[in-house]
Design a protein around this motif. Structure first.
Motif, PDB file in Angstrom:
ATOM      1  N   LEU A  17      45.650 -80.576 -87.021  1.00 59.91           N
ATOM      2  CA  LEU A  17      45.894 -80.966 -88.410  1.00 59.91           C
ATOM      3  C   LEU A  17      45.088 -82.220 -88.753  1.00 59.91           C
ATOM      4  O   LEU A  17      45.301 -83.281 -88.165  1.00 59.91           O
ATOM      5  N   THR A  18      44.156 -82.083 -89.709  1.00 51.46           N
ATOM      6  CA  THR A  18      43.326 -83.218 -90.120  1.00 51.46           C
ATOM      7  C   THR A  18      43.831 -83.892 -91.389  1.00 51.46           C
ATOM      8  O   THR A  18      43.551 -85.056 -91.622  1.00 51.46           O
ATOM      9  N   GLY A  19      44.573 -83.156 -92.207  1.00 49.77           N
ATOM     10  CA  GLY A  19      45.061 -83.717 -93.455  1.00 49.77           C
ATOM     11  C   GLY A  19      46.253 -82.948 -93.971  1.00 49.77           C
ATOM     12  O   GLY A  19      46.486 -81.800 -93.567  1.00 49.77           O
ATOM     13  N   LEU A  20      47.000 -83.586 -94.851  1.00 47.53           N
ATOM     14  CA  LEU A  20      48.211 -82.965 -95.387  1.00 47.53           C
ATOM     15  C   LEU A  20      48.512 -83.562 -96.764  1.00 47.53           C
ATOM     16  O   LEU A  20      48.432 -84.779 -96.952  1.00 47.53           O
ATOM     17  N   TYR A  21      48.849 -82.691 -97.697  1.00 44.77           N
ATOM     18  CA  TYR A  21      49.327 -83.124 -99.014  1.00 44.77           C
ATOM     19  C   TYR A  21      50.854 -83.071 -98.979  1.00 44.77           C
ATOM     20  O   TYR A  21      51.431 -82.055 -98.585  1.00 44.77           O
ATOM     21  N   ARG A  22      51.498 -84.142 -99.366  1.00 47.94           N
ATOM     22  CA  ARG A  22      52.958 -84.176 -99.473  1.00 47.94           C
ATOM     23  C   ARG A  22      53.318 -84.502-100.912  1.00 47.94           C
ATOM     24  O   ARG A  22      52.928 -85.536-101.440  1.00 47.94           O
ATOM     25  N   GLY A  23      54.056 -83.610-101.521  1.00 49.32           N
ATOM     26  CA  GLY A  23      54.477 -83.810-102.897  1.00 49.32           C
ATOM     27  C   GLY A  23      54.617 -82.472-103.582  1.00 49.32           C
ATOM     28  O   GLY A  23      54.382 -81.422-102.980  1.00 49.32           O
ATOM     29  N   LEU A  24      55.007 -82.509-104.830  1.00 54.91           N
ATOM     30  CA  LEU A  24      55.122 -81.281-105.610  1.00 54.91           C
ATOM     31  C   LEU A  24      53.802 -80.978-106.294  1.00 54.91           C
ATOM     32  O   LEU A  24      53.203 -81.872-106.898  1.00 54.91           O
ATOM     33  N   PRO A  25      53.339 -79.741-106.213  1.00 53.34           N
ATOM     34  CA  PRO A  25      52.142 -79.389-106.987  1.00 53.34           C
ATOM     35  C   PRO A  25      52.388 -79.629-108.473  1.00 53.34           C
ATOM     36  O   PRO A  25      53.518 -79.555-108.959  1.00 53.34           O
ATOM     37  N   ILE A  26      51.319 -79.929-109.191  1.00 52.54           N
ATOM     38  CA  ILE A  26      51.411 -80.245-110.627  1.00 52.54           C
ATOM     39  C   ILE A  26      52.260 -79.234-111.385  1.00 52.54           C
ATOM     40  O   ILE A  26      53.095 -79.599-112.196  1.00 52.54           O
ATOM     41  N   GLY A  27      52.069 -77.955-111.139  1.00 52.16           N
ATOM     42  CA  GLY A  27      52.789 -76.912-111.855  1.00 52.16           C
ATOM     43  C   GLY A  27      54.284 -76.873-111.595  1.00 52.16           C
ATOM     44  O   GLY A  27      55.032 -76.224-112.312  1.00 52.16           O
ATOM     45  N   GLU A  28      54.737 -77.575-110.566  1.00 50.34           N
ATOM     46  CA  GLU A  28      56.160 -77.592-110.229  1.00 50.34           C
ATOM     47  C   GLU A  28      56.857 -78.879-110.653  1.00 50.34           C
ATOM     48  O   GLU A  28      58.049 -79.035-110.457  1.00 50.34           O
ATOM     49  N   LYS A  29      56.106 -79.802-111.237  1.00 51.24           N
ATOM     50  CA  LYS A  29      56.696 -81.084-111.653  1.00 51.24           C
ATOM     51  C   LYS A  29      57.377 -80.934-113.005  1.00 51.24           C
ATOM     52  O   LYS A  29      57.009 -80.098-113.810  1.00 51.24           O
ATOM     53  N   SER A  30      58.347 -81.784-113.214  1.00 54.20           N
ATOM     54  CA  SER A  30      59.085 -81.776-114.466  1.00 54.20           C
ATOM     55  C   SER A  30      59.325 -83.204-114.923  1.00 54.20           C
ATOM     56  O   SER A  30      59.510 -84.108-114.097  1.00 54.20           O
TER      57      SER A  30
END
Length: 135
Positions: free
Chosen positions: A62-75
């Motif tokens: 594993l070289t990288g990881l995004y943690r968070g909600l994708p834009i389309g899932e944010k409210s």
């Protein structure tokens, strides 16, 4: 607990973070305006829990990881959401760089764009087009 992986020489965490921010700044509009709150984290390796979550046993996978909600899932109704983070794992990045001999800055750009792609819920083809634009 996994056995300690040998550490490789290469760019330090501060250099990797600078390259990552440079790559992020090259992301074109309209994507760029949604990236101002991203937190960049450079660590030696992903932790055991993260590796296990993805079914990985080798910390170099594993070289990288995004943690968070994708834009389309944010409210706008989300209550105090955690900031979106891009994690870069220094030792796996150095190992890939040493193995492939690809330009280190291009490798960092590739990983950052891939993780940004997850932020936007992009397909692999869309990520490649974004990487070409940010190159």
């Amino acid at each position: 607990m996994r056995e300690q992986a040998p550490l490789l020489n290469g760019p330090d965490a501060a250099a990797i973070e600078r390259l990552a921010w440079d790559a992020l700044r090259r992301i074109p509009a309209p994507f760029a305006r949604y990236l101002s709150d991203i937190v960049m984290v450079v660590e030696e390796f992903a932790d055991d829990e993260t590796l296990a979550h993805f079914g990985m046993t080798d910390p170099y996978q594993l070289t990288g990881l995004y943690r968070g909600l994708p834009i389309g899932e944010k409210s706008s109704f989300d209550v105090a959401p955690n900031p979106d983070e891009i994690h870069l794992y220094r030792q796996p990045l150095i190992a890939e760089w040493q193995q492939t001999r690809v330009d280190f800055e291009k490798l960092i750009t590739h990983v950052v764009v891939h993780e940004v792609g997850h932020h936007f819920g992009l397909s692999d083809d869309d990520m490649h087009a974004l990487e070409d634009a940010a190159g």
